[in-house]
Design a protein around this motif. Structure first.
Motif, mmCIF file in Angstrom:
data_model
loop_
_atom_site.group_PDB
_atom_site.id
_atom_site.type_symbol
_atom_site.label_atom_id
_atom_site.label_comp_id
_atom_site.label_asym_id
_atom_site.label_seq_id
_atom_site.Cartn_x
_atom_site.Cartn_y
_atom_site.Cartn_z
ATOM 1 N N VAL A 217 0.833 -1.221 0.000
ATOM 2 C CA VAL A 217 0.000 0.000 0.000
ATOM 3 C C VAL A 217 0.864 1.265 0.000
ATOM 4 N N ARG A 218 2.126 1.121 -0.475
ATOM 5 C CA ARG A 218 2.977 2.320 -0.513
ATOM 6 C C ARG A 218 2.379 3.421 -1.370
ATOM 7 N N GLU A 219 1.896 3.047 -2.551
ATOM 8 C CA GLU A 219 1.339 4.061 -3.448
ATOM 9 C C GLU A 219 0.085 4.693 -2.842
ATOM 10 N N LYS A 220 -0.764 3.846 -2.250
ATOM 11 C CA LYS A 220 -1.974 4.359 -1.627
ATOM 12 C C LYS A 220 -1.635 5.294 -0.487
ATOM 13 N N ARG A 221 -0.675 4.887 0.366
ATOM 14 C CA ARG A 221 -0.286 5.741 1.490
ATOM 15 C C ARG A 221 0.334 7.050 1.001
ATOM 16 N N ALA A 222 1.123 6.942 -0.089
ATOM 17 C CA ALA A 222 1.724 8.157 -0.638
ATOM 18 C C ALA A 222 0.646 9.106 -1.151
ATOM 19 N N GLN A 223 -0.379 8.535 -1.791
ATOM 20 C CA GLN A 223 -1.477 9.358 -2.277
ATOM 21 C C GLN A 223 -2.239 9.997 -1.118
ATOM 22 N N GLU A 224 -2.470 9.202 -0.075
ATOM 23 C CA GLU A 224 -3.157 9.738 1.094
ATOM 24 C C GLU A 224 -2.336 10.845 1.757
ATOM 25 N N ALA A 225 -1.015 10.616 1.831
ATOM 26 C CA ALA A 225 -0.140 11.621 2.436
ATOM 27 C C ALA A 225 -0.121 12.902 1.588
ATOM 28 N N GLU A 226 -0.108 12.712 0.252
ATOM 29 C CA GLU A 226 -0.119 13.868 -0.635
ATOM 30 C C GLU A 226 -1.428 14.639 -0.513
ATOM 31 N N LEU A 227 -2.528 13.915 -0.433
ATOM 32 C CA LEU A 227 -3.822 14.565 -0.258
ATOM 33 C C LEU A 227 -3.874 15.329 1.063
ATOM 34 N N HIS A 228 -3.330 14.699 2.100
ATOM 35 C CA HIS A 228 -3.292 15.369 3.410
ATOM 36 C C HIS A 228 -2.426 16.622 3.353
ATOM 37 N N ARG A 229 -1.285 16.491 2.652
ATOM 38 C CA ARG A 229 -0.394 17.648 2.530
ATOM 39 C C ARG A 229 -1.064 18.783 1.768
ATOM 40 N N ARG A 230 -1.761 18.432 0.688
ATOM 41 C CA ARG A 230 -2.442 19.459 -0.095
ATOM 42 C C ARG A 230 -3.524 20.138 0.733
ATOM 43 N N THR A 231 -4.268 19.324 1.478
ATOM 44 C CA THR A 231 -5.332 19.887 2.313
ATOM 45 C C THR A 231 -4.754 20.848 3.343
ATOM 46 N N GLN A 232 -3.667 20.422 3.981
ATOM 47 C CA GLN A 232 -3.033 21.300 4.961
ATOM 48 C C GLN A 232 -2.503 22.572 4.304
ATOM 49 N N THR A 233 -1.935 22.433 3.090
ATOM 50 C CA THR A 233 -1.413 23.599 2.385
ATOM 51 C C THR A 233 -2.528 24.581 2.055
ATOM 52 N N LEU A 234 -3.650 24.064 1.561
ATOM 53 C CA LEU A 234 -4.768 24.943 1.219
ATOM 54 C C LEU A 234 -5.349 25.611 2.458
ATOM 55 N N GLU A 235 -5.427 24.856 3.547
ATOM 56 C CA GLU A 235 -5.912 25.458 4.793
ATOM 57 C C GLU A 235 -4.964 26.555 5.272
ATOM 58 N N ALA A 236 -3.659 26.282 5.158
ATOM 59 C CA ALA A 236 -2.674 27.290 5.555
ATOM 60 C C ALA A 236 -2.728 28.503 4.639
ATOM 61 N N LEU A 237 -2.940 28.270 3.330
ATOM 62 C CA LEU A 237 -3.064 29.384 2.389
ATOM 63 C C LEU A 237 -4.292 30.221 2.693
ATOM 64 N N HIS A 238 -5.365 29.557 3.078
ATOM 65 C CA HIS A 238 -6.579 30.294 3.435
ATOM 66 C C HIS A 238 -6.315 31.215 4.625
ATOM 67 N N GLU A 239 -5.647 30.685 5.636
ATOM 68 C CA GLU A 239 -5.314 31.510 6.797
ATOM 69 C C GLU A 239 -4.362 32.638 6.406
ATOM 70 N N ALA A 240 -3.389 32.309 5.548
ATOM 71 C CA ALA A 240 -2.444 33.335 5.104
ATOM 72 C C ALA A 240 -3.158 34.422 4.308
ATOM 73 N N THR A 241 -4.148 34.009 3.499
ATOM 74 C CA THR A 241 -4.908 34.991 2.718
ATOM 75 C C THR A 241 -5.647 35.945 3.639
ATOM 76 N N GLN A 242 -6.251 35.417 4.688
ATOM 77 C CA GLN A 242 -6.971 36.277 5.634
ATOM 78 C C GLN A 242 -6.030 37.291 6.279
ATOM 79 N N GLU A 243 -4.823 36.852 6.591
ATOM 80 C CA GLU A 243 -3.853 37.776 7.179
ATOM 81 C C GLU A 243 -3.378 38.799 6.147
ATOM 82 N N LEU A 244 -3.156 38.328 4.919
ATOM 83 C CA LEU A 244 -2.662 39.227 3.879
ATOM 84 C C LEU A 244 -3.691 40.297 3.543
ATOM 85 N N LEU A 245 -4.965 39.946 3.633
ATOM 86 C CA LEU A 245 -6.018 40.911 3.317
ATOM 87 C C LEU A 245 -6.069 42.065 4.315
#
Length: 510
Positions: free
Chosen positions: A115-143
Motif C-alpha cells: 500500500v505504498r502508493e496508496k499511502r503516498a497518495q493519502e499523504a499527498e492529499l493530506h499535505r495538499r489539504t493542509q497547504t490549502l488550509e494554511a493558504l486560506h489563513e495566510a490569505t486572511q492575514e494578507l487581506l
C-alpha cells in the motif's frame, strides 16, 4: 505448492500459506515481485519474521489470534502491518486472511498488498489539504495589509513557510522607469543569488517576457533557455508567476525539474491571491486620495460660496431696499407696479440661489430628500425667472417625478439662460418627457454646441457663452449627478442643443 491450489498463481498480490504454528508453508510468484523473496525462500519462515506491527515489532496480538483460531477477514476489515523485504527494507502492507483445512490440518491464506502508493497518495492529499488550509489563513492575514511593500514581504514569507519553497522573491513594476525592480526575497535567495537583477524591456530575460505575457511559466531547466538573464545562474528551475500589472513572483530551486503540477497549481493560486490584495490596496489608496481631494475641494467651494454670498447679499439688500422705495413711489404716483413685481421675483430668486450655493458647499452634492413635482410647473417657474425677452418656452407634455424642486429649478433656469444667451430673443425652447418614459429633455432651436466641445462644456469654468461665467452647465451637470440621473448632450431636431435626463424616478400615473 503442489499441495495447494494452483489458483493462487492467478492472484495479482503476494500470497503465502501459513500453518497453525504460524510457519509459512508456501508462497506464490508475486512474493518475489513484491517483497523480493523467491517463492521457495519463504517456505519455513515464521510469519512474524515476514510481517510485523511497526508499533511493537511483532506480528501483533490480533494476527496471532487469527493464527490460533482462524476466522475469515476480508480486505475491507484488513490488518495494517509492515512487511520485511528481502533487501532489508520495509513497506506498509494490508493483509487479508482466509482459513481453510486440508488433510485434517488448518491453514491460512494470507494475501499481502503493498500500500505504498496508496499511502503516498493519502499523504499527498493530506499535505495538499493542509497547504490549502494554511493558504486560506495566510490569505486572511494578507487581506489585512494596507501597504503594497509590506504585503509583498508577507507574500514571500508565506511562500517559504506555507508552500515550503525557500528560494522566492517578488519584483514590483516601476512605472517611472518601466522596469521590474526586486522588492523582497527570502534569506536563502539572497545567499544563493546575491544581488537580485532588475528586468526591463531592453534586456532579454524570461522574467520580463513572462510579465509582459501575463501567463505563468514553469522553467524546468533554466540553463536550456537561451534568453535567460544570467547564463551562470545557480537557479536551475523556476516558477515565474505574474502579479497582474504590479509585478512578478519567482520561486526557484537549485535542482532541475524541481517542481510538479501541484506546485504550479498552488503557486498560481497564491499569485492570484497576492494580485487581488495588490488591487485592493491600490483601490483603497486611490479612494483615500480621492477623499482628501474632495475634502479640499469642498473646503475651497465653501470658502468661495461664503465670499460670493457675502459680496452678493450686500448689493441684493441695497437693491431690495431701493425696490421697496420705488414701489411706494410708483403707488403714490398711481404707476404700474408690474415691472417692480418682476424685479422683486428676480431678487427673491437670487437670494434663494445664494442659499442653495451655501447648502451645496456645506452639504456636498448629494440630495437627502425629494418630493413629487410637476415638470411643467417647475419649467414654467424657471422660465419666469429668466430674462427671456422675446424668446419662448413650451412644455410639450408634463411629467410627474421625484426631485429636489429648488435644485431642478436651478438646472432648468441655467439651461434656459444658456439657450437665450446663444440664440437671443428668437430662440424657442421645448421641455417634455422622453418617449421611453425614462426621464425628460430640454431642447432649443439655437445654433447648438459643436460636437468637439460637448465633452468639456460640463466642466467648471468652461463656458459656451463668451460673456458667461462658465458655471451654468456645470451646475446642470451637478444637479443631475446629485439626483443620480444620467445627463447626455446631443442635437435637437432643428439643429439646436438637446439635453436628456435619464434614470429619473418617474411618478406612476394615477
Amino acid at each position: 505448492m503442489e499441495r495447494f491450489p494452483e489458483a493462487l498463481e492467478g492472484i495479482p498480490d503476494a500470497v503465502v500459506i501459513v500453518d497453525s504454528e504460524g510457519v509459512v508453508r508456501a508462497g506464490n510468484s508475486r512474493i518475489e515481485a513484491n517483497l523480493g523473496y523467491a517463492p521457495d525462500a519463504v517456505e519455513g519462515m515464521s510469519l512474524e519474521s515476514l510481517l510485523y506491527d511497526p508499533d511493537d515489532g511483532t506480528a501483533g496480538a490480533e494476527l496471532h489470534q487469527y493464527i490460533r483460531d482462524p476466522q475469515p477477514r476480508s480486505m475491507a476489515a484488513s490488518l495494517d502491518l509492515h512487511a520485511s523485504r528481502a533487501d532489508g527494507t520495509e513497506v506498509p502492507v494490508t493483509i487479508s486472511l482466509g482459513p481453510f483445512e486440508q488433510g485434517g490440518e488448518r491453514y491460512l491464506v494470507v494475501t499481502i498488498v503493498d500500500v505504498r502508493e496508496k499511502r503516498a497518495q493519502e499523504a499527498e492529499l493530506h499535505r495538499r489539504t493542509q497547504t490549502l488550509e494554511a493558504l486560506h489563513e495566510a490569505t486572511q492575514e494578507l487581506l489585512k495589509t494596507t501597504d503594497r511593500e509590506f504585503a509583498a514581504e508577507a507574500a514571500v514569507e508565506y511562500v517559504e513557510e506555507v508552500l515550503g519553497h525557500s528560494i522566492a522573491a517578488i519584483w514590483l513594476y516601476d512605472d517611472d522607469r518601466d522596469v521590474l525592480a526586486p522588492a523582497v526575497w527570502t534569506d536563502t535567495a539572497e545567499e544563493i543569488v546575491g544581488d537580485h537583477p532588475t528586468f526591463g524591456p531592453h534586456d532579454p530575460s524570461i522574467s520580463w517576457a513572462t510579465f509582459e505575457s501575463g501567463d505563468a511559466v514553469y522553467v524546468a531547466d533554466t540553463h536550456a533557455e537561451t534568453d535567460r538573464h544570467n547564463p551562470d545562474s545557480p537557479i536551475l528551475s523556476e516558477l515565474i508567476l505574474p502579479l497582474g500589472r504590479y509585478g512578478l513572483l519567482d520561486i526557484g530551486a537549485t535542482e532541475r525539474d524541481a517542481f510538479d503540477e501541484t506546485d504550479l497549481a498552488v503557486a498560481r493560486l497564491w499569485a492570484a491571491t497576492v494580485t487581488m490584495v495588490f488591487v485592493r490596496i491600490e483601490r483603497e489608496r486611490q479612494l483615500r486620495v480621492r477623499e482628501r481631494e474632495i475634502l479640499r475641494e469642498r473646503d475651497r467651494l465653501e470658502e468661495f460660496a461664503s465670499l460670493v454670498s457675502h459680496d452678493l447679499r450686500s448689493p441684493l439688500n441695497v437693491a431690495a431696499g431701493n425696490l421697496d422705495l420705488l414701489r411706494e413711489k410708483l403707488r403714490g404716483e398711481d404707476g404700474d407696479a408690474a415691472e417692480v413685481d418682476a424685479l422683486a421675483r428676480a431678487l427673491s430668486r437670487m437670494e434663494a440661489l445664494v442659499e442653495d450655493m451655501l447648502a451645496l458647499a456645506r452639504q456636498g452634492a448629494a440630495i437627502d430628500e425629494t418630493e413629487a413635482v410637476s415638470l411643467a410647473a417647475v419649467a414654467t417657474e424657471s422660465w419666469e425667472a429668466v430674462d427671456a425677452g422675446g424668446a419662448a418656452m413650451v412644455v410639450a407634455d408634463d411629467l410627474g417625478l421625484q426631485a429636489d424642486r429648488s435644485r431642478l429649478r436651478q438646472a432648468l433656469e441655467n439651461l434656459f439662460a444658456n439657450a437665450v444667451a446663444h440664440a437671443g430673443d428668437s430662440v424657442r425652447v421645448k421641455v417634455g418627457a422622453l418617449a421611453d418614459g425614462e426621464g425628460f429633455y430640454v431642447v432649443d432651436d439655437g445654433p447648438g454646441i459643436p460636437a468637439d466641445r460637448r465633452d468639456e462644456v460640463f466642466d467648471a469654468g468652461i463656458s459656451t457663452d463668451p460673456e458667461g461665467t462658465g458655471f451654468g452647465l456645470k451646475i446642470v451637470s451637478e444637479v443631475a449627478d446629485a439626483h443620480g440621473w444620467t445627463l447626455t448632450l446631443g442635437d435637437g431636431d432643428a439643429g439646436g442643443a438637446r439635453f436628456e435626463f435619464r434614470g429619473v424616478d418617474v411618478a406612476a400615473d394615477e
